[in-house]
Design a protein around this motif. Structure first.
Motif, PDB file in Angstrom:
ATOM      1  N   LYS B 188      -6.165  -2.050  10.776  1.00 39.46           N
ATOM      2  CA  LYS B 188      -6.092  -4.080  11.906  1.00 39.46           C
ATOM      3  C   LYS B 188      -5.726  -4.408  10.509  1.00 39.46           C
ATOM      4  O   LYS B 188      -5.025  -5.873  10.412  1.00 39.46           O
ATOM      5  N   GLU B 189      -7.394  -4.636   9.211  1.00 43.42           N
ATOM      6  CA  GLU B 189      -7.043  -5.302   8.673  1.00 43.42           C
ATOM      7  C   GLU B 189      -7.680  -5.158   7.567  1.00 43.42           C
ATOM      8  O   GLU B 189      -8.465  -4.621   7.178  1.00 43.42           O
ATOM      9  N   ASP B 190      -6.673  -5.141   5.862  1.00 43.96           N
ATOM     10  CA  ASP B 190      -6.958  -4.137   4.961  1.00 43.96           C
ATOM     11  C   ASP B 190      -7.529  -5.610   3.845  1.00 43.96           C
ATOM     12  O   ASP B 190      -6.042  -6.067   3.547  1.00 43.96           O
ATOM     13  N   TYR B 191      -8.126  -5.633   2.661  1.00 39.54           N
ATOM     14  CA  TYR B 191      -8.294  -6.077   2.298  1.00 39.54           C
ATOM     15  C   TYR B 191      -8.120  -5.224   0.963  1.00 39.54           C
ATOM     16  O   TYR B 191      -7.991  -6.171  -0.672  1.00 39.54           O
ATOM     17  N   PHE B 192      -8.342  -4.335   0.436  1.00 34.27           N
ATOM     18  CA  PHE B 192      -8.172  -3.530  -0.536  1.00 34.27           C
ATOM     19  C   PHE B 192      -7.398  -2.457  -1.133  1.00 34.27           C
ATOM     20  O   PHE B 192      -6.839  -1.875  -1.450  1.00 34.27           O
ATOM     21  N   GLY B 193      -5.754  -3.168  -0.823  1.00 30.38           N
ATOM     22  CA  GLY B 193      -4.369  -2.044  -0.735  1.00 30.38           C
ATOM     23  C   GLY B 193      -4.098  -1.713   0.074  1.00 30.38           C
ATOM     24  O   GLY B 193      -2.691  -0.864  -0.232  1.00 30.38           O
ATOM     25  N   ARG B 194      -4.723  -0.591   1.099  1.00 30.40           N
ATOM     26  CA  ARG B 194      -4.133   0.068   2.053  1.00 30.40           C
ATOM     27  C   ARG B 194      -2.732   0.001   3.184  1.00 30.40           C
ATOM     28  O   ARG B 194      -2.017   0.949   2.954  1.00 30.40           O
ATOM     29  N   ASN B 195      -2.911  -1.781   3.257  1.00 32.43           N
ATOM     30  CA  ASN B 195      -1.427  -2.299   3.818  1.00 32.43           C
ATOM     31  C   ASN B 195      -0.621  -3.181   2.354  1.00 32.43           C
ATOM     32  O   ASN B 195       0.338  -3.900   3.373  1.00 32.43           O
ATOM     33  N   PHE B 196      -0.551  -2.713   1.268  1.00 33.96           N
ATOM     34  CA  PHE B 196       0.066  -3.530   1.021  1.00 33.96           C
ATOM     35  C   PHE B 196       1.120  -3.470   0.788  1.00 33.96           C
ATOM     36  O   PHE B 196       1.761  -4.158   1.004  1.00 33.96           O
ATOM     37  N   LEU B 197       1.618  -2.392   0.887  1.00 37.39           N
ATOM     38  CA  LEU B 197       2.937  -2.282   0.503  1.00 37.39           C
ATOM     39  C   LEU B 197       3.437  -2.456   2.322  1.00 37.39           C
ATOM     40  O   LEU B 197       4.585  -2.930   2.786  1.00 37.39           O
ATOM     41  N   ALA B 198       3.059  -2.022   3.553  1.00 37.94           N
ATOM     42  CA  ALA B 198       3.033  -2.717   4.809  1.00 37.94           C
ATOM     43  C   ALA B 198       3.005  -4.255   4.350  1.00 37.94           C
ATOM     44  O   ALA B 198       4.144  -4.863   5.436  1.00 37.94           O
ATOM     45  N   ASP B 199       1.977  -4.532   4.438  1.00 37.71           N
ATOM     46  CA  ASP B 199       2.479  -5.905   4.231  1.00 37.71           C
ATOM     47  C   ASP B 199       3.543  -7.074   3.641  1.00 37.71           C
ATOM     48  O   ASP B 199       3.931  -7.872   3.889  1.00 37.71           O
ATOM     49  N   MET B 200       3.742  -6.210   2.404  1.00 40.10           N
ATOM     50  CA  MET B 200       4.890  -7.026   2.069  1.00 40.10           C
ATOM     51  C   MET B 200       6.218  -6.599   3.082  1.00 40.10           C
ATOM     52  O   MET B 200       7.227  -7.431   2.163  1.00 40.10           O
ATOM     53  N   ALA B 201       6.147  -5.146   3.609  1.00 40.81           N
ATOM     54  CA  ALA B 201       7.923  -5.326   4.210  1.00 40.81           C
ATOM     55  C   ALA B 201       8.063  -6.375   5.269  1.00 40.81           C
ATOM     56  O   ALA B 201       8.312  -6.501   5.566  1.00 40.81           O
ATOM     57  N   LYS B 202       6.693  -6.670   5.919  1.00 38.38           N
ATOM     58  CA  LYS B 202       6.774  -7.883   6.716  1.00 38.38           C
ATOM     59  C   LYS B 202       7.345  -9.576   6.149  1.00 38.38           C
ATOM     60  O   LYS B 202       7.585 -10.480   7.029  1.00 38.38           O
ATOM     61  N   LEU B 203       7.408  -9.273   4.882  1.00 34.71           N
ATOM     62  CA  LEU B 203       7.903 -10.780   4.583  1.00 34.71           C
ATOM     63  C   LEU B 203       9.424 -10.796   4.482  1.00 34.71           C
ATOM     64  O   LEU B 203      10.396  -9.771   5.021  1.00 34.71           O
ATOM     65  N   ASP B 227      10.433  -3.057 -15.858  1.00 33.59           N
ATOM     66  CA  ASP B 227      11.926  -3.440 -15.818  1.00 33.59           C
ATOM     67  C   ASP B 227      11.707  -3.003 -14.006  1.00 33.59           C
ATOM     68  O   ASP B 227      11.848  -1.901 -13.315  1.00 33.59           O
ATOM     69  N   ASN B 228      12.550  -4.234 -13.355  1.00 35.32           N
ATOM     70  CA  ASN B 228      12.635  -4.359 -12.322  1.00 35.32           C
ATOM     71  C   ASN B 228      12.114  -3.597 -11.321  1.00 35.32           C
ATOM     72  O   ASN B 228      12.659  -2.273 -10.918  1.00 35.32           O
ATOM     73  N   LEU B 229      11.278  -4.374 -11.076  1.00 38.99           N
ATOM     74  CA  LEU B 229       9.946  -4.123  -9.997  1.00 38.99           C
ATOM     75  C   LEU B 229      11.431  -4.380  -9.071  1.00 38.99           C
ATOM     76  O   LEU B 229      12.170  -5.502  -8.425  1.00 38.99           O
ATOM     77  N   SER B 230      10.982  -4.099  -8.184  1.00 39.93           N
ATOM     78  CA  SER B 230      11.265  -3.543  -6.580  1.00 39.93           C
ATOM     79  C   SER B 230      10.970  -3.011  -5.123  1.00 39.93           C
ATOM     80  O   SER B 230      10.288  -2.602  -5.671  1.00 39.93           O
ATOM     81  N   PHE B 231      11.782  -3.501  -4.141  1.00 40.67           N
ATOM     82  CA  PHE B 231      11.214  -3.487  -3.231  1.00 40.67           C
ATOM     83  C   PHE B 231      11.992  -1.941  -2.154  1.00 40.67           C
ATOM     84  O   PHE B 231      13.099  -2.536  -1.867  1.00 40.67           O
ATOM     85  N   THR B 232      11.470  -0.446  -1.786  1.00 38.53           N
ATOM     86  CA  THR B 232      12.655   0.226  -1.730  1.00 38.53           C
ATOM     87  C   THR B 232      11.997   0.945   0.039  1.00 38.53           C
ATOM     88  O   THR B 232      11.051   0.617   0.220  1.00 38.53           O
ATOM     89  N   LYS B 233      12.923   1.390   0.535  1.00 36.64           N
ATOM     90  CA  LYS B 233      11.425   2.213   1.808  1.00 36.64           C
ATOM     91  C   LYS B 233      12.973   3.695   1.709  1.00 36.64           C
ATOM     92  O   LYS B 233      14.472   3.500   0.899  1.00 36.64           O
ATOM     93  N   ASP B 234      12.027   4.779   2.045  1.00 38.50           N
ATOM     94  CA  ASP B 234      12.603   6.200   1.356  1.00 38.50           C
ATOM     95  C   ASP B 234      13.375   6.797   2.933  1.00 38.50           C
ATOM     96  O   ASP B 234      13.653   5.885   3.766  1.00 38.50           O
ATOM     97  N   GLY B 235      14.300   7.639   2.531  1.00 43.66           N
ATOM     98  CA  GLY B 235      14.662   8.854   3.501  1.00 43.66           C
ATOM     99  C   GLY B 235      13.756   8.509   4.670  1.00 43.66           C
ATOM    100  O   GLY B 235      13.979   8.755   5.938  1.00 43.66           O
ATOM    101  N   ASN B 236      12.132   8.922   4.516  1.00 41.01           N
ATOM    102  CA  ASN B 236      10.891   9.237   5.835  1.00 41.01           C
ATOM    103  C   ASN B 236      10.940   7.540   6.771  1.00 41.01           C
ATOM    104  O   ASN B 236       9.636   7.247   7.290  1.00 41.01           O
ATOM    105  N   GLY B 237      11.268   6.973   5.166  1.00 40.94           N
ATOM    106  CA  GLY B 237      11.065   4.812   6.309  1.00 40.94           C
ATOM    107  C   GLY B 237       9.780   4.447   5.852  1.00 40.94           C
ATOM    108  O   GLY B 237       9.095   3.670   6.633  1.00 40.94           O
ATOM    109  N   LEU B 238       9.186   4.968   4.635  1.00 41.22           N
ATOM    110  CA  LEU B 238       7.756   4.845   4.209  1.00 41.22           C
ATOM    111  C   LEU B 238       8.413   3.590   2.702  1.00 41.22           C
ATOM    112  O   LEU B 238       9.777   3.900   2.069  1.00 41.22           O
ATOM    113  N   TYR B 239       7.487   2.541   2.587  1.00 43.70           N
ATOM    114  CA  TYR B 239       8.292   1.792   1.839  1.00 43.70           C
ATOM    115  C   TYR B 239       6.892   2.160   0.623  1.00 43.70           C
ATOM    116  O   TYR B 239       6.799   3.021   0.455  1.00 43.70           O
ATOM    117  N   HIS B 240       8.040   1.604  -0.645  1.00 45.67           N
ATOM    118  CA  HIS B 240       7.521   1.776  -2.136  1.00 45.67           C
ATOM    119  C   HIS B 240       8.122   0.658  -2.909  1.00 45.67           C
ATOM    120  O   HIS B 240       9.263   0.300  -2.808  1.00 45.67           O
TER     121      HIS B 240
END
Lengths: 212, 386
Positions: B188-203, B227-240
């Motif tokens: 539900k709420e996490d301060y330690f990075g477990r939701n980090f990628l999911a939170d980025m996806a919400k932006l 270099d070239n840091l980016s946010f992607t989604k893989d074939g399984n719908g997972l964010y990276h």
């Protein structure tokens, strides 16, 4: 109790200051050990001098190569008006030489025959009077870690102190020496073999009397 | 809004604490003096004010009132947090929010807490908008289980206080949790990075790209092989998170967060918290995993961000490299020291011997770190290992 700052380049020099303070200057108490990160003391002399206007600062450093103690000291405070309570002490040639100057206890600590310990002799230091200091062929810590410790009969201690490289100290150098300084080293024995140590003791006794 | 003063009573390490707070606030102290617990008082206010939060939830999340109350507590057994707020660093104090709460229940009744006193004082008008105790009219044990701050209707008149607390940002990235985030269910709420990628996806995508661009600019300096840091989604719908690892091949190779170093992930997390947070930002020992050369840049980087974003930042630290920055003022550093009555918190401007060291020309690192070093730490050399 008068609060004082102590300044040393490494753990050994700080432990020596603590020991001498504990033995000869009971009216003094350590406020803090400076600097926060070691080996920067020669660049911060003006700051230590300014701080000594608020509380005594007791500094212990090693002799610079090729200099005598008075020259090293005058170079350190060149251009400054030294505060009365800025107590500068120069170990000739290194703090480790002061430890070896207590020949009986250091030999016992290493587990070697006292005959194998270096001896002191009067040396020219640029002044009128010859000063007694330990006569060691190389820098004291180098001699200890590369030569003297190899004579030790204590296998564990040898492993802690002996150098494993060309220039470095042993991997547990401080771990081995700090308890010796705290529990076995007797500055009263050592000062007869080192005038530079003798003078530090006298300075701290005088500071102690001032604030008693 | 920024916090200009924090007062704590019986809060974890702090039996009594009252400190003025600067816009950039460094909290220093030996291990276990309460640096994280000091920040936790602010996180507690967030937990109370946020959507789905509240007094009972915030207390339960900390294991109950017994885990919160200071072990040095004496006659007075309630816990109090009092915070003064102002619009800007140069402005006048505007609000004082104060909450004191205590235990009820036990035996066959559930262990809960009730409000002992809650007040909201509007300083310019010299007026209490809320001032409630057990003896107040219409208050019962049930009404006192809820603060006015956590309820939309009762906090209408001081919504900006509630928003300030709700927007407090705390992100303390643990790299391993970011790497494993796709194998863990979203919590539900996490301060330690477990939701980090999911939170980025919400932006919003543009916003996210803007942040990534800034993070990438920093990474180019701190981790030049990425270099070239980016946010992607893989074939399984997972964010990276994805970046190019530069090596001898002209095109380099792509790496995801699974291959990023701990330091890289920590740095990305710190930068993201600084850039994306909306309100007061709490940074927990940002020096962890980072090279001292990078760490030394953080105080000025944070100051630069504050110039643009006008956001208050709290930083707990042991770092010489952070504190050696010559731009750190004596009002910006809070020193925590233990004594028999718990932890004493003081602004360095009020600590005479640290001020003497600063006045002699030393950096903040030389003034405060010797005071935070345990007195007998050199005795570790005497410990026998069997």
């Amino acid at each position: 109790m008068k609060k004082v700052y102590i300044v040393g380049e490494d753990d050994v020099t700080k432990a020596i200051i603590r020991k001498i303070m504990g033995k000869y200057a009971p009216a003094l108490e350590i406020q803090a050990e400076l600097p926060a990160r070691g080996s920067e003391i020669k660049h911060k002399i003006p700051e230590f001098n300014a701080l000594a206007a608020t509380a005594p600062v007791i500094l212990l450093t090693d002799l610079d190569t090729d200099d005598c103690a008075p020259v090293t000291k005058s170079r350190l405070i060149e251009g400054l008006r030294r505060q009365d309570d800025f107590i500068i002490n120069i170990a000739v040639d290194e703090a480790e030489a002061w430890l070896m100057a207590d020949r009986v206890n250091f030999a016992r600590f290493l587990g070697i025959d006292i005959e194998k310990m270096p001896v002191s002799c009067p040396q020219k230091q640029g002044g009128m009077k010859a000063l007694t200091e330990m006569q060691i062929a190389t820098k004291a810590s180098f001699y200890l870690t590369h030569s003297l410790i190899l004579e030790s009969t204590k296998a564990d201690l040898k492993e802690q102190i002996k150098s494993h490289g060309r220039k470095c100290k042993g991997k547990e150098y401080n771990t081995a020496l700090l308890p010796f300084i705290a529990n076995q080293w007797n500055p009263e024995n050592a000062k007869s073999n080192s005038d530079s140590l003798h003078r530090m003791i006298s300075r701290l006794q005088a500071l102690n009397a001032k604030y008693s | 809004m920024i916090i200009s003063k924090i007062e704590l009573h019986n809060w974890k390490n702090f039996q009594e604490c009252s400190v003025d707070i600067a816009e950039r606030c460094f909290i220093v102290g030996a291990n276990a003096t309460g640096k994280s617990n000091f920040l936790d008082a602010l996180r507690f206010l967030k937990d109370k004010a946020k959507k789905g939060g509240g007094l009972q939830t915030a207390v339960d999340a900390r294991g109950g009132i017994k885990k919160i109350r200071c072990l040095s507590a004496r006659k007075r057994t309630d816990i109090e947090i009092k915070v003064t707020l102002k619009e800007s660093p140069d402005g006048q104090d505007k609000w004082i929010y104060s909450l004191s709460f205590k235990h009820i229940g036990g035996g066959i009744r559930p262990n809960e807490v009730i409000v002992n006193n809650e007040s909201v004082f509007l300083i310019p008008q010299n007026e209490y908008l809320v001032n409630r105790t057990e003896r107040s009219e219409n208050e019962t044990e049930d009404t006192l289980k809820y603060t006015h701050l956590e309820q939309a209707v009762t906090s209408q008149k001081f919504l900006e206080v509630r928003s300030t607390f709700a927007e407090i940002e705390y992100l303390n990235i643990i790299p391993q949790l970011v790497r494993e985030s796709n194998s863990n269910p979203i919590v539900k709420e996490d301060y330690f990075g477990r939701n980090f990628l999911a939170d980025m996806a919400k932006l919003n995508e543009n916003t996210r790209n803007k942040y990534l661009q800034s993070i990438n600019d920093v990474l180019r300096c701190a981790v030049p092989q990425l270099d070239n840091l980016s946010f992607t989604k893989d074939g399984n719908g997972l964010y990276h998170l994805e970046a190019k690892y530069i090596h001898w091949r002209a095109q380099g190779s792509k790496q995801t967060e699974a291959q990023f170093s701990d330091g890289t992930l920590r740095l990305i997390g710190i930068l993201f918290a600084i850039l994306a947070g909306k309100g007061i930002t709490l940074l927990e020992e940002p020096e962890i995993n980072l090279h001292q050369g990078v760490v030394a840049q953080l105080p000025e980087f944070i100051a630069r961000m504050q110039r643009y974003k006008k956001r208050q930042v709290f930083i707990t630290t042991h770092s010489y490299d952070i504190l050696a920055n010559e731009g750190i003022d004596e009002k910006e550093v809070i020193l925590l020291q233990n004594n028999a009555e718990g932890t004493i918190a003081q602004v360095i401007a009020d600590v005479k011997n640290a001020k003497d060291v600063l006045d002699a020309g030393f950096t903040m690192a030389d003034a405060v770190l010797p005071l935070t070093k345990p007195g007998n730490v050199h005795n570790m050399a005497n410990i026998t290992i069997n």
